[in-house]
Each structure stands twice: as C-alpha cells, then as structure tokens.
Write a protein that holds these residues in place. Structure first.
Motif, short mmCIF file in Angstrom:
data_model
loop_
_atom_site.label_atom_id
_atom_site.label_comp_id
_atom_site.label_asym_id
_atom_site.label_seq_id
_atom_site.Cartn_x
_atom_site.Cartn_y
_atom_site.Cartn_z
N ALA A 62 0.80 -1.22 0.00
CA ALA A 62 0.00 0.00 0.00
C ALA A 62 0.83 1.27 0.00
O ALA A 62 0.41 2.31 -0.52
CB ALA A 62 -0.93 -0.01 1.22
N GLY A 63 2.03 1.23 0.56
CA GLY A 63 2.85 2.43 0.66
C GLY A 63 3.72 2.70 -0.55
O GLY A 63 4.47 3.68 -0.56
N ALA A 64 3.64 1.89 -1.59
CA ALA A 64 4.51 2.06 -2.75
C ALA A 64 4.27 3.39 -3.44
O ALA A 64 3.14 3.87 -3.54
CB ALA A 64 4.30 0.91 -3.73
N ALA A 65 5.35 3.99 -3.92
CA ALA A 65 5.29 5.31 -4.55
C ALA A 65 5.78 5.24 -5.99
O ALA A 65 6.45 4.30 -6.41
CB ALA A 65 6.14 6.31 -3.76
N GLY A 66 5.42 6.28 -6.74
CA GLY A 66 5.88 6.40 -8.12
C GLY A 66 6.20 7.84 -8.45
O GLY A 66 5.80 8.76 -7.72
N SER A 67 6.92 8.06 -9.53
CA SER A 67 7.29 9.40 -9.97
C SER A 67 7.13 9.51 -11.47
O SER A 67 7.35 8.54 -12.21
CB SER A 67 8.74 9.72 -9.59
N GLY A 80 8.37 8.27 -0.43
CA GLY A 80 9.41 7.25 -0.45
C GLY A 80 10.01 7.06 -1.82
O GLY A 80 9.70 7.79 -2.78
N GLU A 81 10.86 6.07 -1.94
CA GLU A 81 11.55 5.78 -3.19
C GLU A 81 10.57 5.34 -4.26
O GLU A 81 9.79 4.40 -4.04
CB GLU A 81 12.58 4.67 -2.97
N ALA A 101 -7.31 5.03 -1.04
CA ALA A 101 -6.03 4.34 -0.89
C ALA A 101 -6.15 2.90 -1.34
O ALA A 101 -7.18 2.25 -1.15
CB ALA A 101 -5.57 4.39 0.57
N ALA A 102 -5.08 2.40 -1.94
CA ALA A 102 -5.03 1.01 -2.38
C ALA A 102 -4.41 0.15 -1.29
O ALA A 102 -3.60 0.61 -0.49
CB ALA A 102 -4.20 0.89 -3.66
#
Length: 225
Positions: A62-67, A80-81, A101-102
């Motif tokens: 659930a906490g995964a991030a993207g850019s 986060g990364e 939220a996922a």
C-alpha cells in the motif's frame, strides 16, 4: 469477491503538471476517471487493488510510490523511493486525488499470456472480503495517421471489441482478446484487461469515456457486481 471495477488509462498527460497547454483537452477524461473511482467508493470495498501493465511483473504494498520524472516533471504519487511503473503511478495518483487508498499494486507484464492474467485476476478476487479493482489500461496507439504507431486498419475493430466488452461487463470477451493482435495494434492495456476478466464479470457496466485525442485510444469504464 469482486465488488466493483474501474478501468482508466494511464497517459502522463492525465496529470495537469505534465499536460501544459494541452490540459483542457483532457478535462473530460479526468472527469470520467473521477466518476469511475466514485463507483469504487460507492461499492464499499474492503480492499482496493490496482493492476496495470509493465515490462516486468511486480507486486507492491500500500505504501509504494511512483514518480513521473522520466516523463518531464517529478510529480510524485506517494512518498518514499519511487518503485511503481507508469501505469501504477497514474493509478496511485488518481486514488490520491480522490482521497482513496489502495491495499496493493500489481504490475502485469505487457506480454503475459491470457492464462497468466486470468490466474492473477482470480487470485486477487478470491482474497478476503469485498475487492475493488482499479485497472489501468491504454487502448491502441495505431488508430490514426498521427498515432505513435501510425495507422493500422486492424486497430479500430480490435479497440471496438474491447470497448464493447467493457460496456457489456463481459469477462469472457475480454478473456478472448488475442495477444498477438494486441501487440500488432499496440494495445498496452490488453494484459491488465485480461486480469480483470479473470476476476469476474459485472451485472452493471458502463463506458464513461472513449476517444483518441492524441492518436491513442483512451477508455474509462465502471463495473459493479
């Protein structure tokens, strides 16, 4: 069990900071995506799972991030990364924008077989409680002479078959999509759509948007059980 699903595209231009002067042209698309996510919220799911195509398979919490830095502006989705591929980054951005939220993010290889996609969909839907899927899927990039892949006359009927299946909530039609034809028509969302097919069909289905503003097919749909 699958309680609801939303299908949205994942062009970087969906994010206003990247769209620039082209931003207003996608206002209808953004509104359709917001309406599709409203349907997920209304279904009162216990888990929201995001699925999207990528070069490699991957599962993220659930906490995964993207850019979106590789596409010109370092707009972040999550903290986060950045580890999410484009499709899942846009999925997280849409959820963040909607105040949702996922519980997890799943990257499915663009060239995954229908059987592999179906197995993933069944596994996601068979988890505990009511599950909602946010499926990130672009259509064909060969619909017009100005398309990234140039015009291919086979692309339009293939895309029409996808949109028809989404409008009918027909999982069997999505499951029957031919991977080879998808590759020839540069349909980036084929694998993600076949994950949806593996999760189950819908008793109520609606296509909220379908257009190719930049020569790539974008469609938005909502399914409820």
């Amino acid at each position: 069990m699958l309680a609801a699903a939303a299908v949205c595209p994942h062009p970087p231009l969906l994010v206003p900071e990247l769209a620039g002067a082209a931003g207003p042209e996608l206002d209808d698309l953004r509104a359709a995506c917001a309406a599709a996510l409203d349907a997920l919220r209304d279904a009162r799911p216990e888990r929201i799972v995001v699925v999207g195509g990528a070069d490699l398979a991957g599962e993220h919490g659930a906490g995964a991030a993207g850019s979106l830095a590789p596409w010109g502006v370092d707009v972040r989705a999550g903290e986060g990364e950045p580890v999410l591929p484009l499709s899942l980054t846009i999925g997280r951005w849409l959820l963040d924008r909607a105040g949702m939220a996922a519980s997890s993010f799943h990257a499915v290889p663009f060239d995954a077989s229908p059987a592999e996609c179906a197995a993933l969909g069944a596994r996601l839907a068979d988890g505990p409680g009511r599950v909602a899927l946010l499926v990130m899927a672009d259509g064909s990039a060969r619909l017009t002479e100005k398309s990234p892949g140039y015009l291919d006359p086979r692309a339009e009927p293939y895309e029409a078959a996808i949109v028809g299946a989404l409008a009918r909530g027909d999982a069997r039609e999505l499951a029957a999509l031919d991977p080879g034809e998808a590759a020839e028509s540069q349909v980036a969302g084929r694998a993600a759509l076949q994950v949806l097919a593996g999760a189950g069909g819908a008793s109520h289905a609606e296509v909220l948007y379908h257009a190719a503003p930049y020569g790539v097919g974008y469609f938005v749909a909502r399914w409820t059980g």
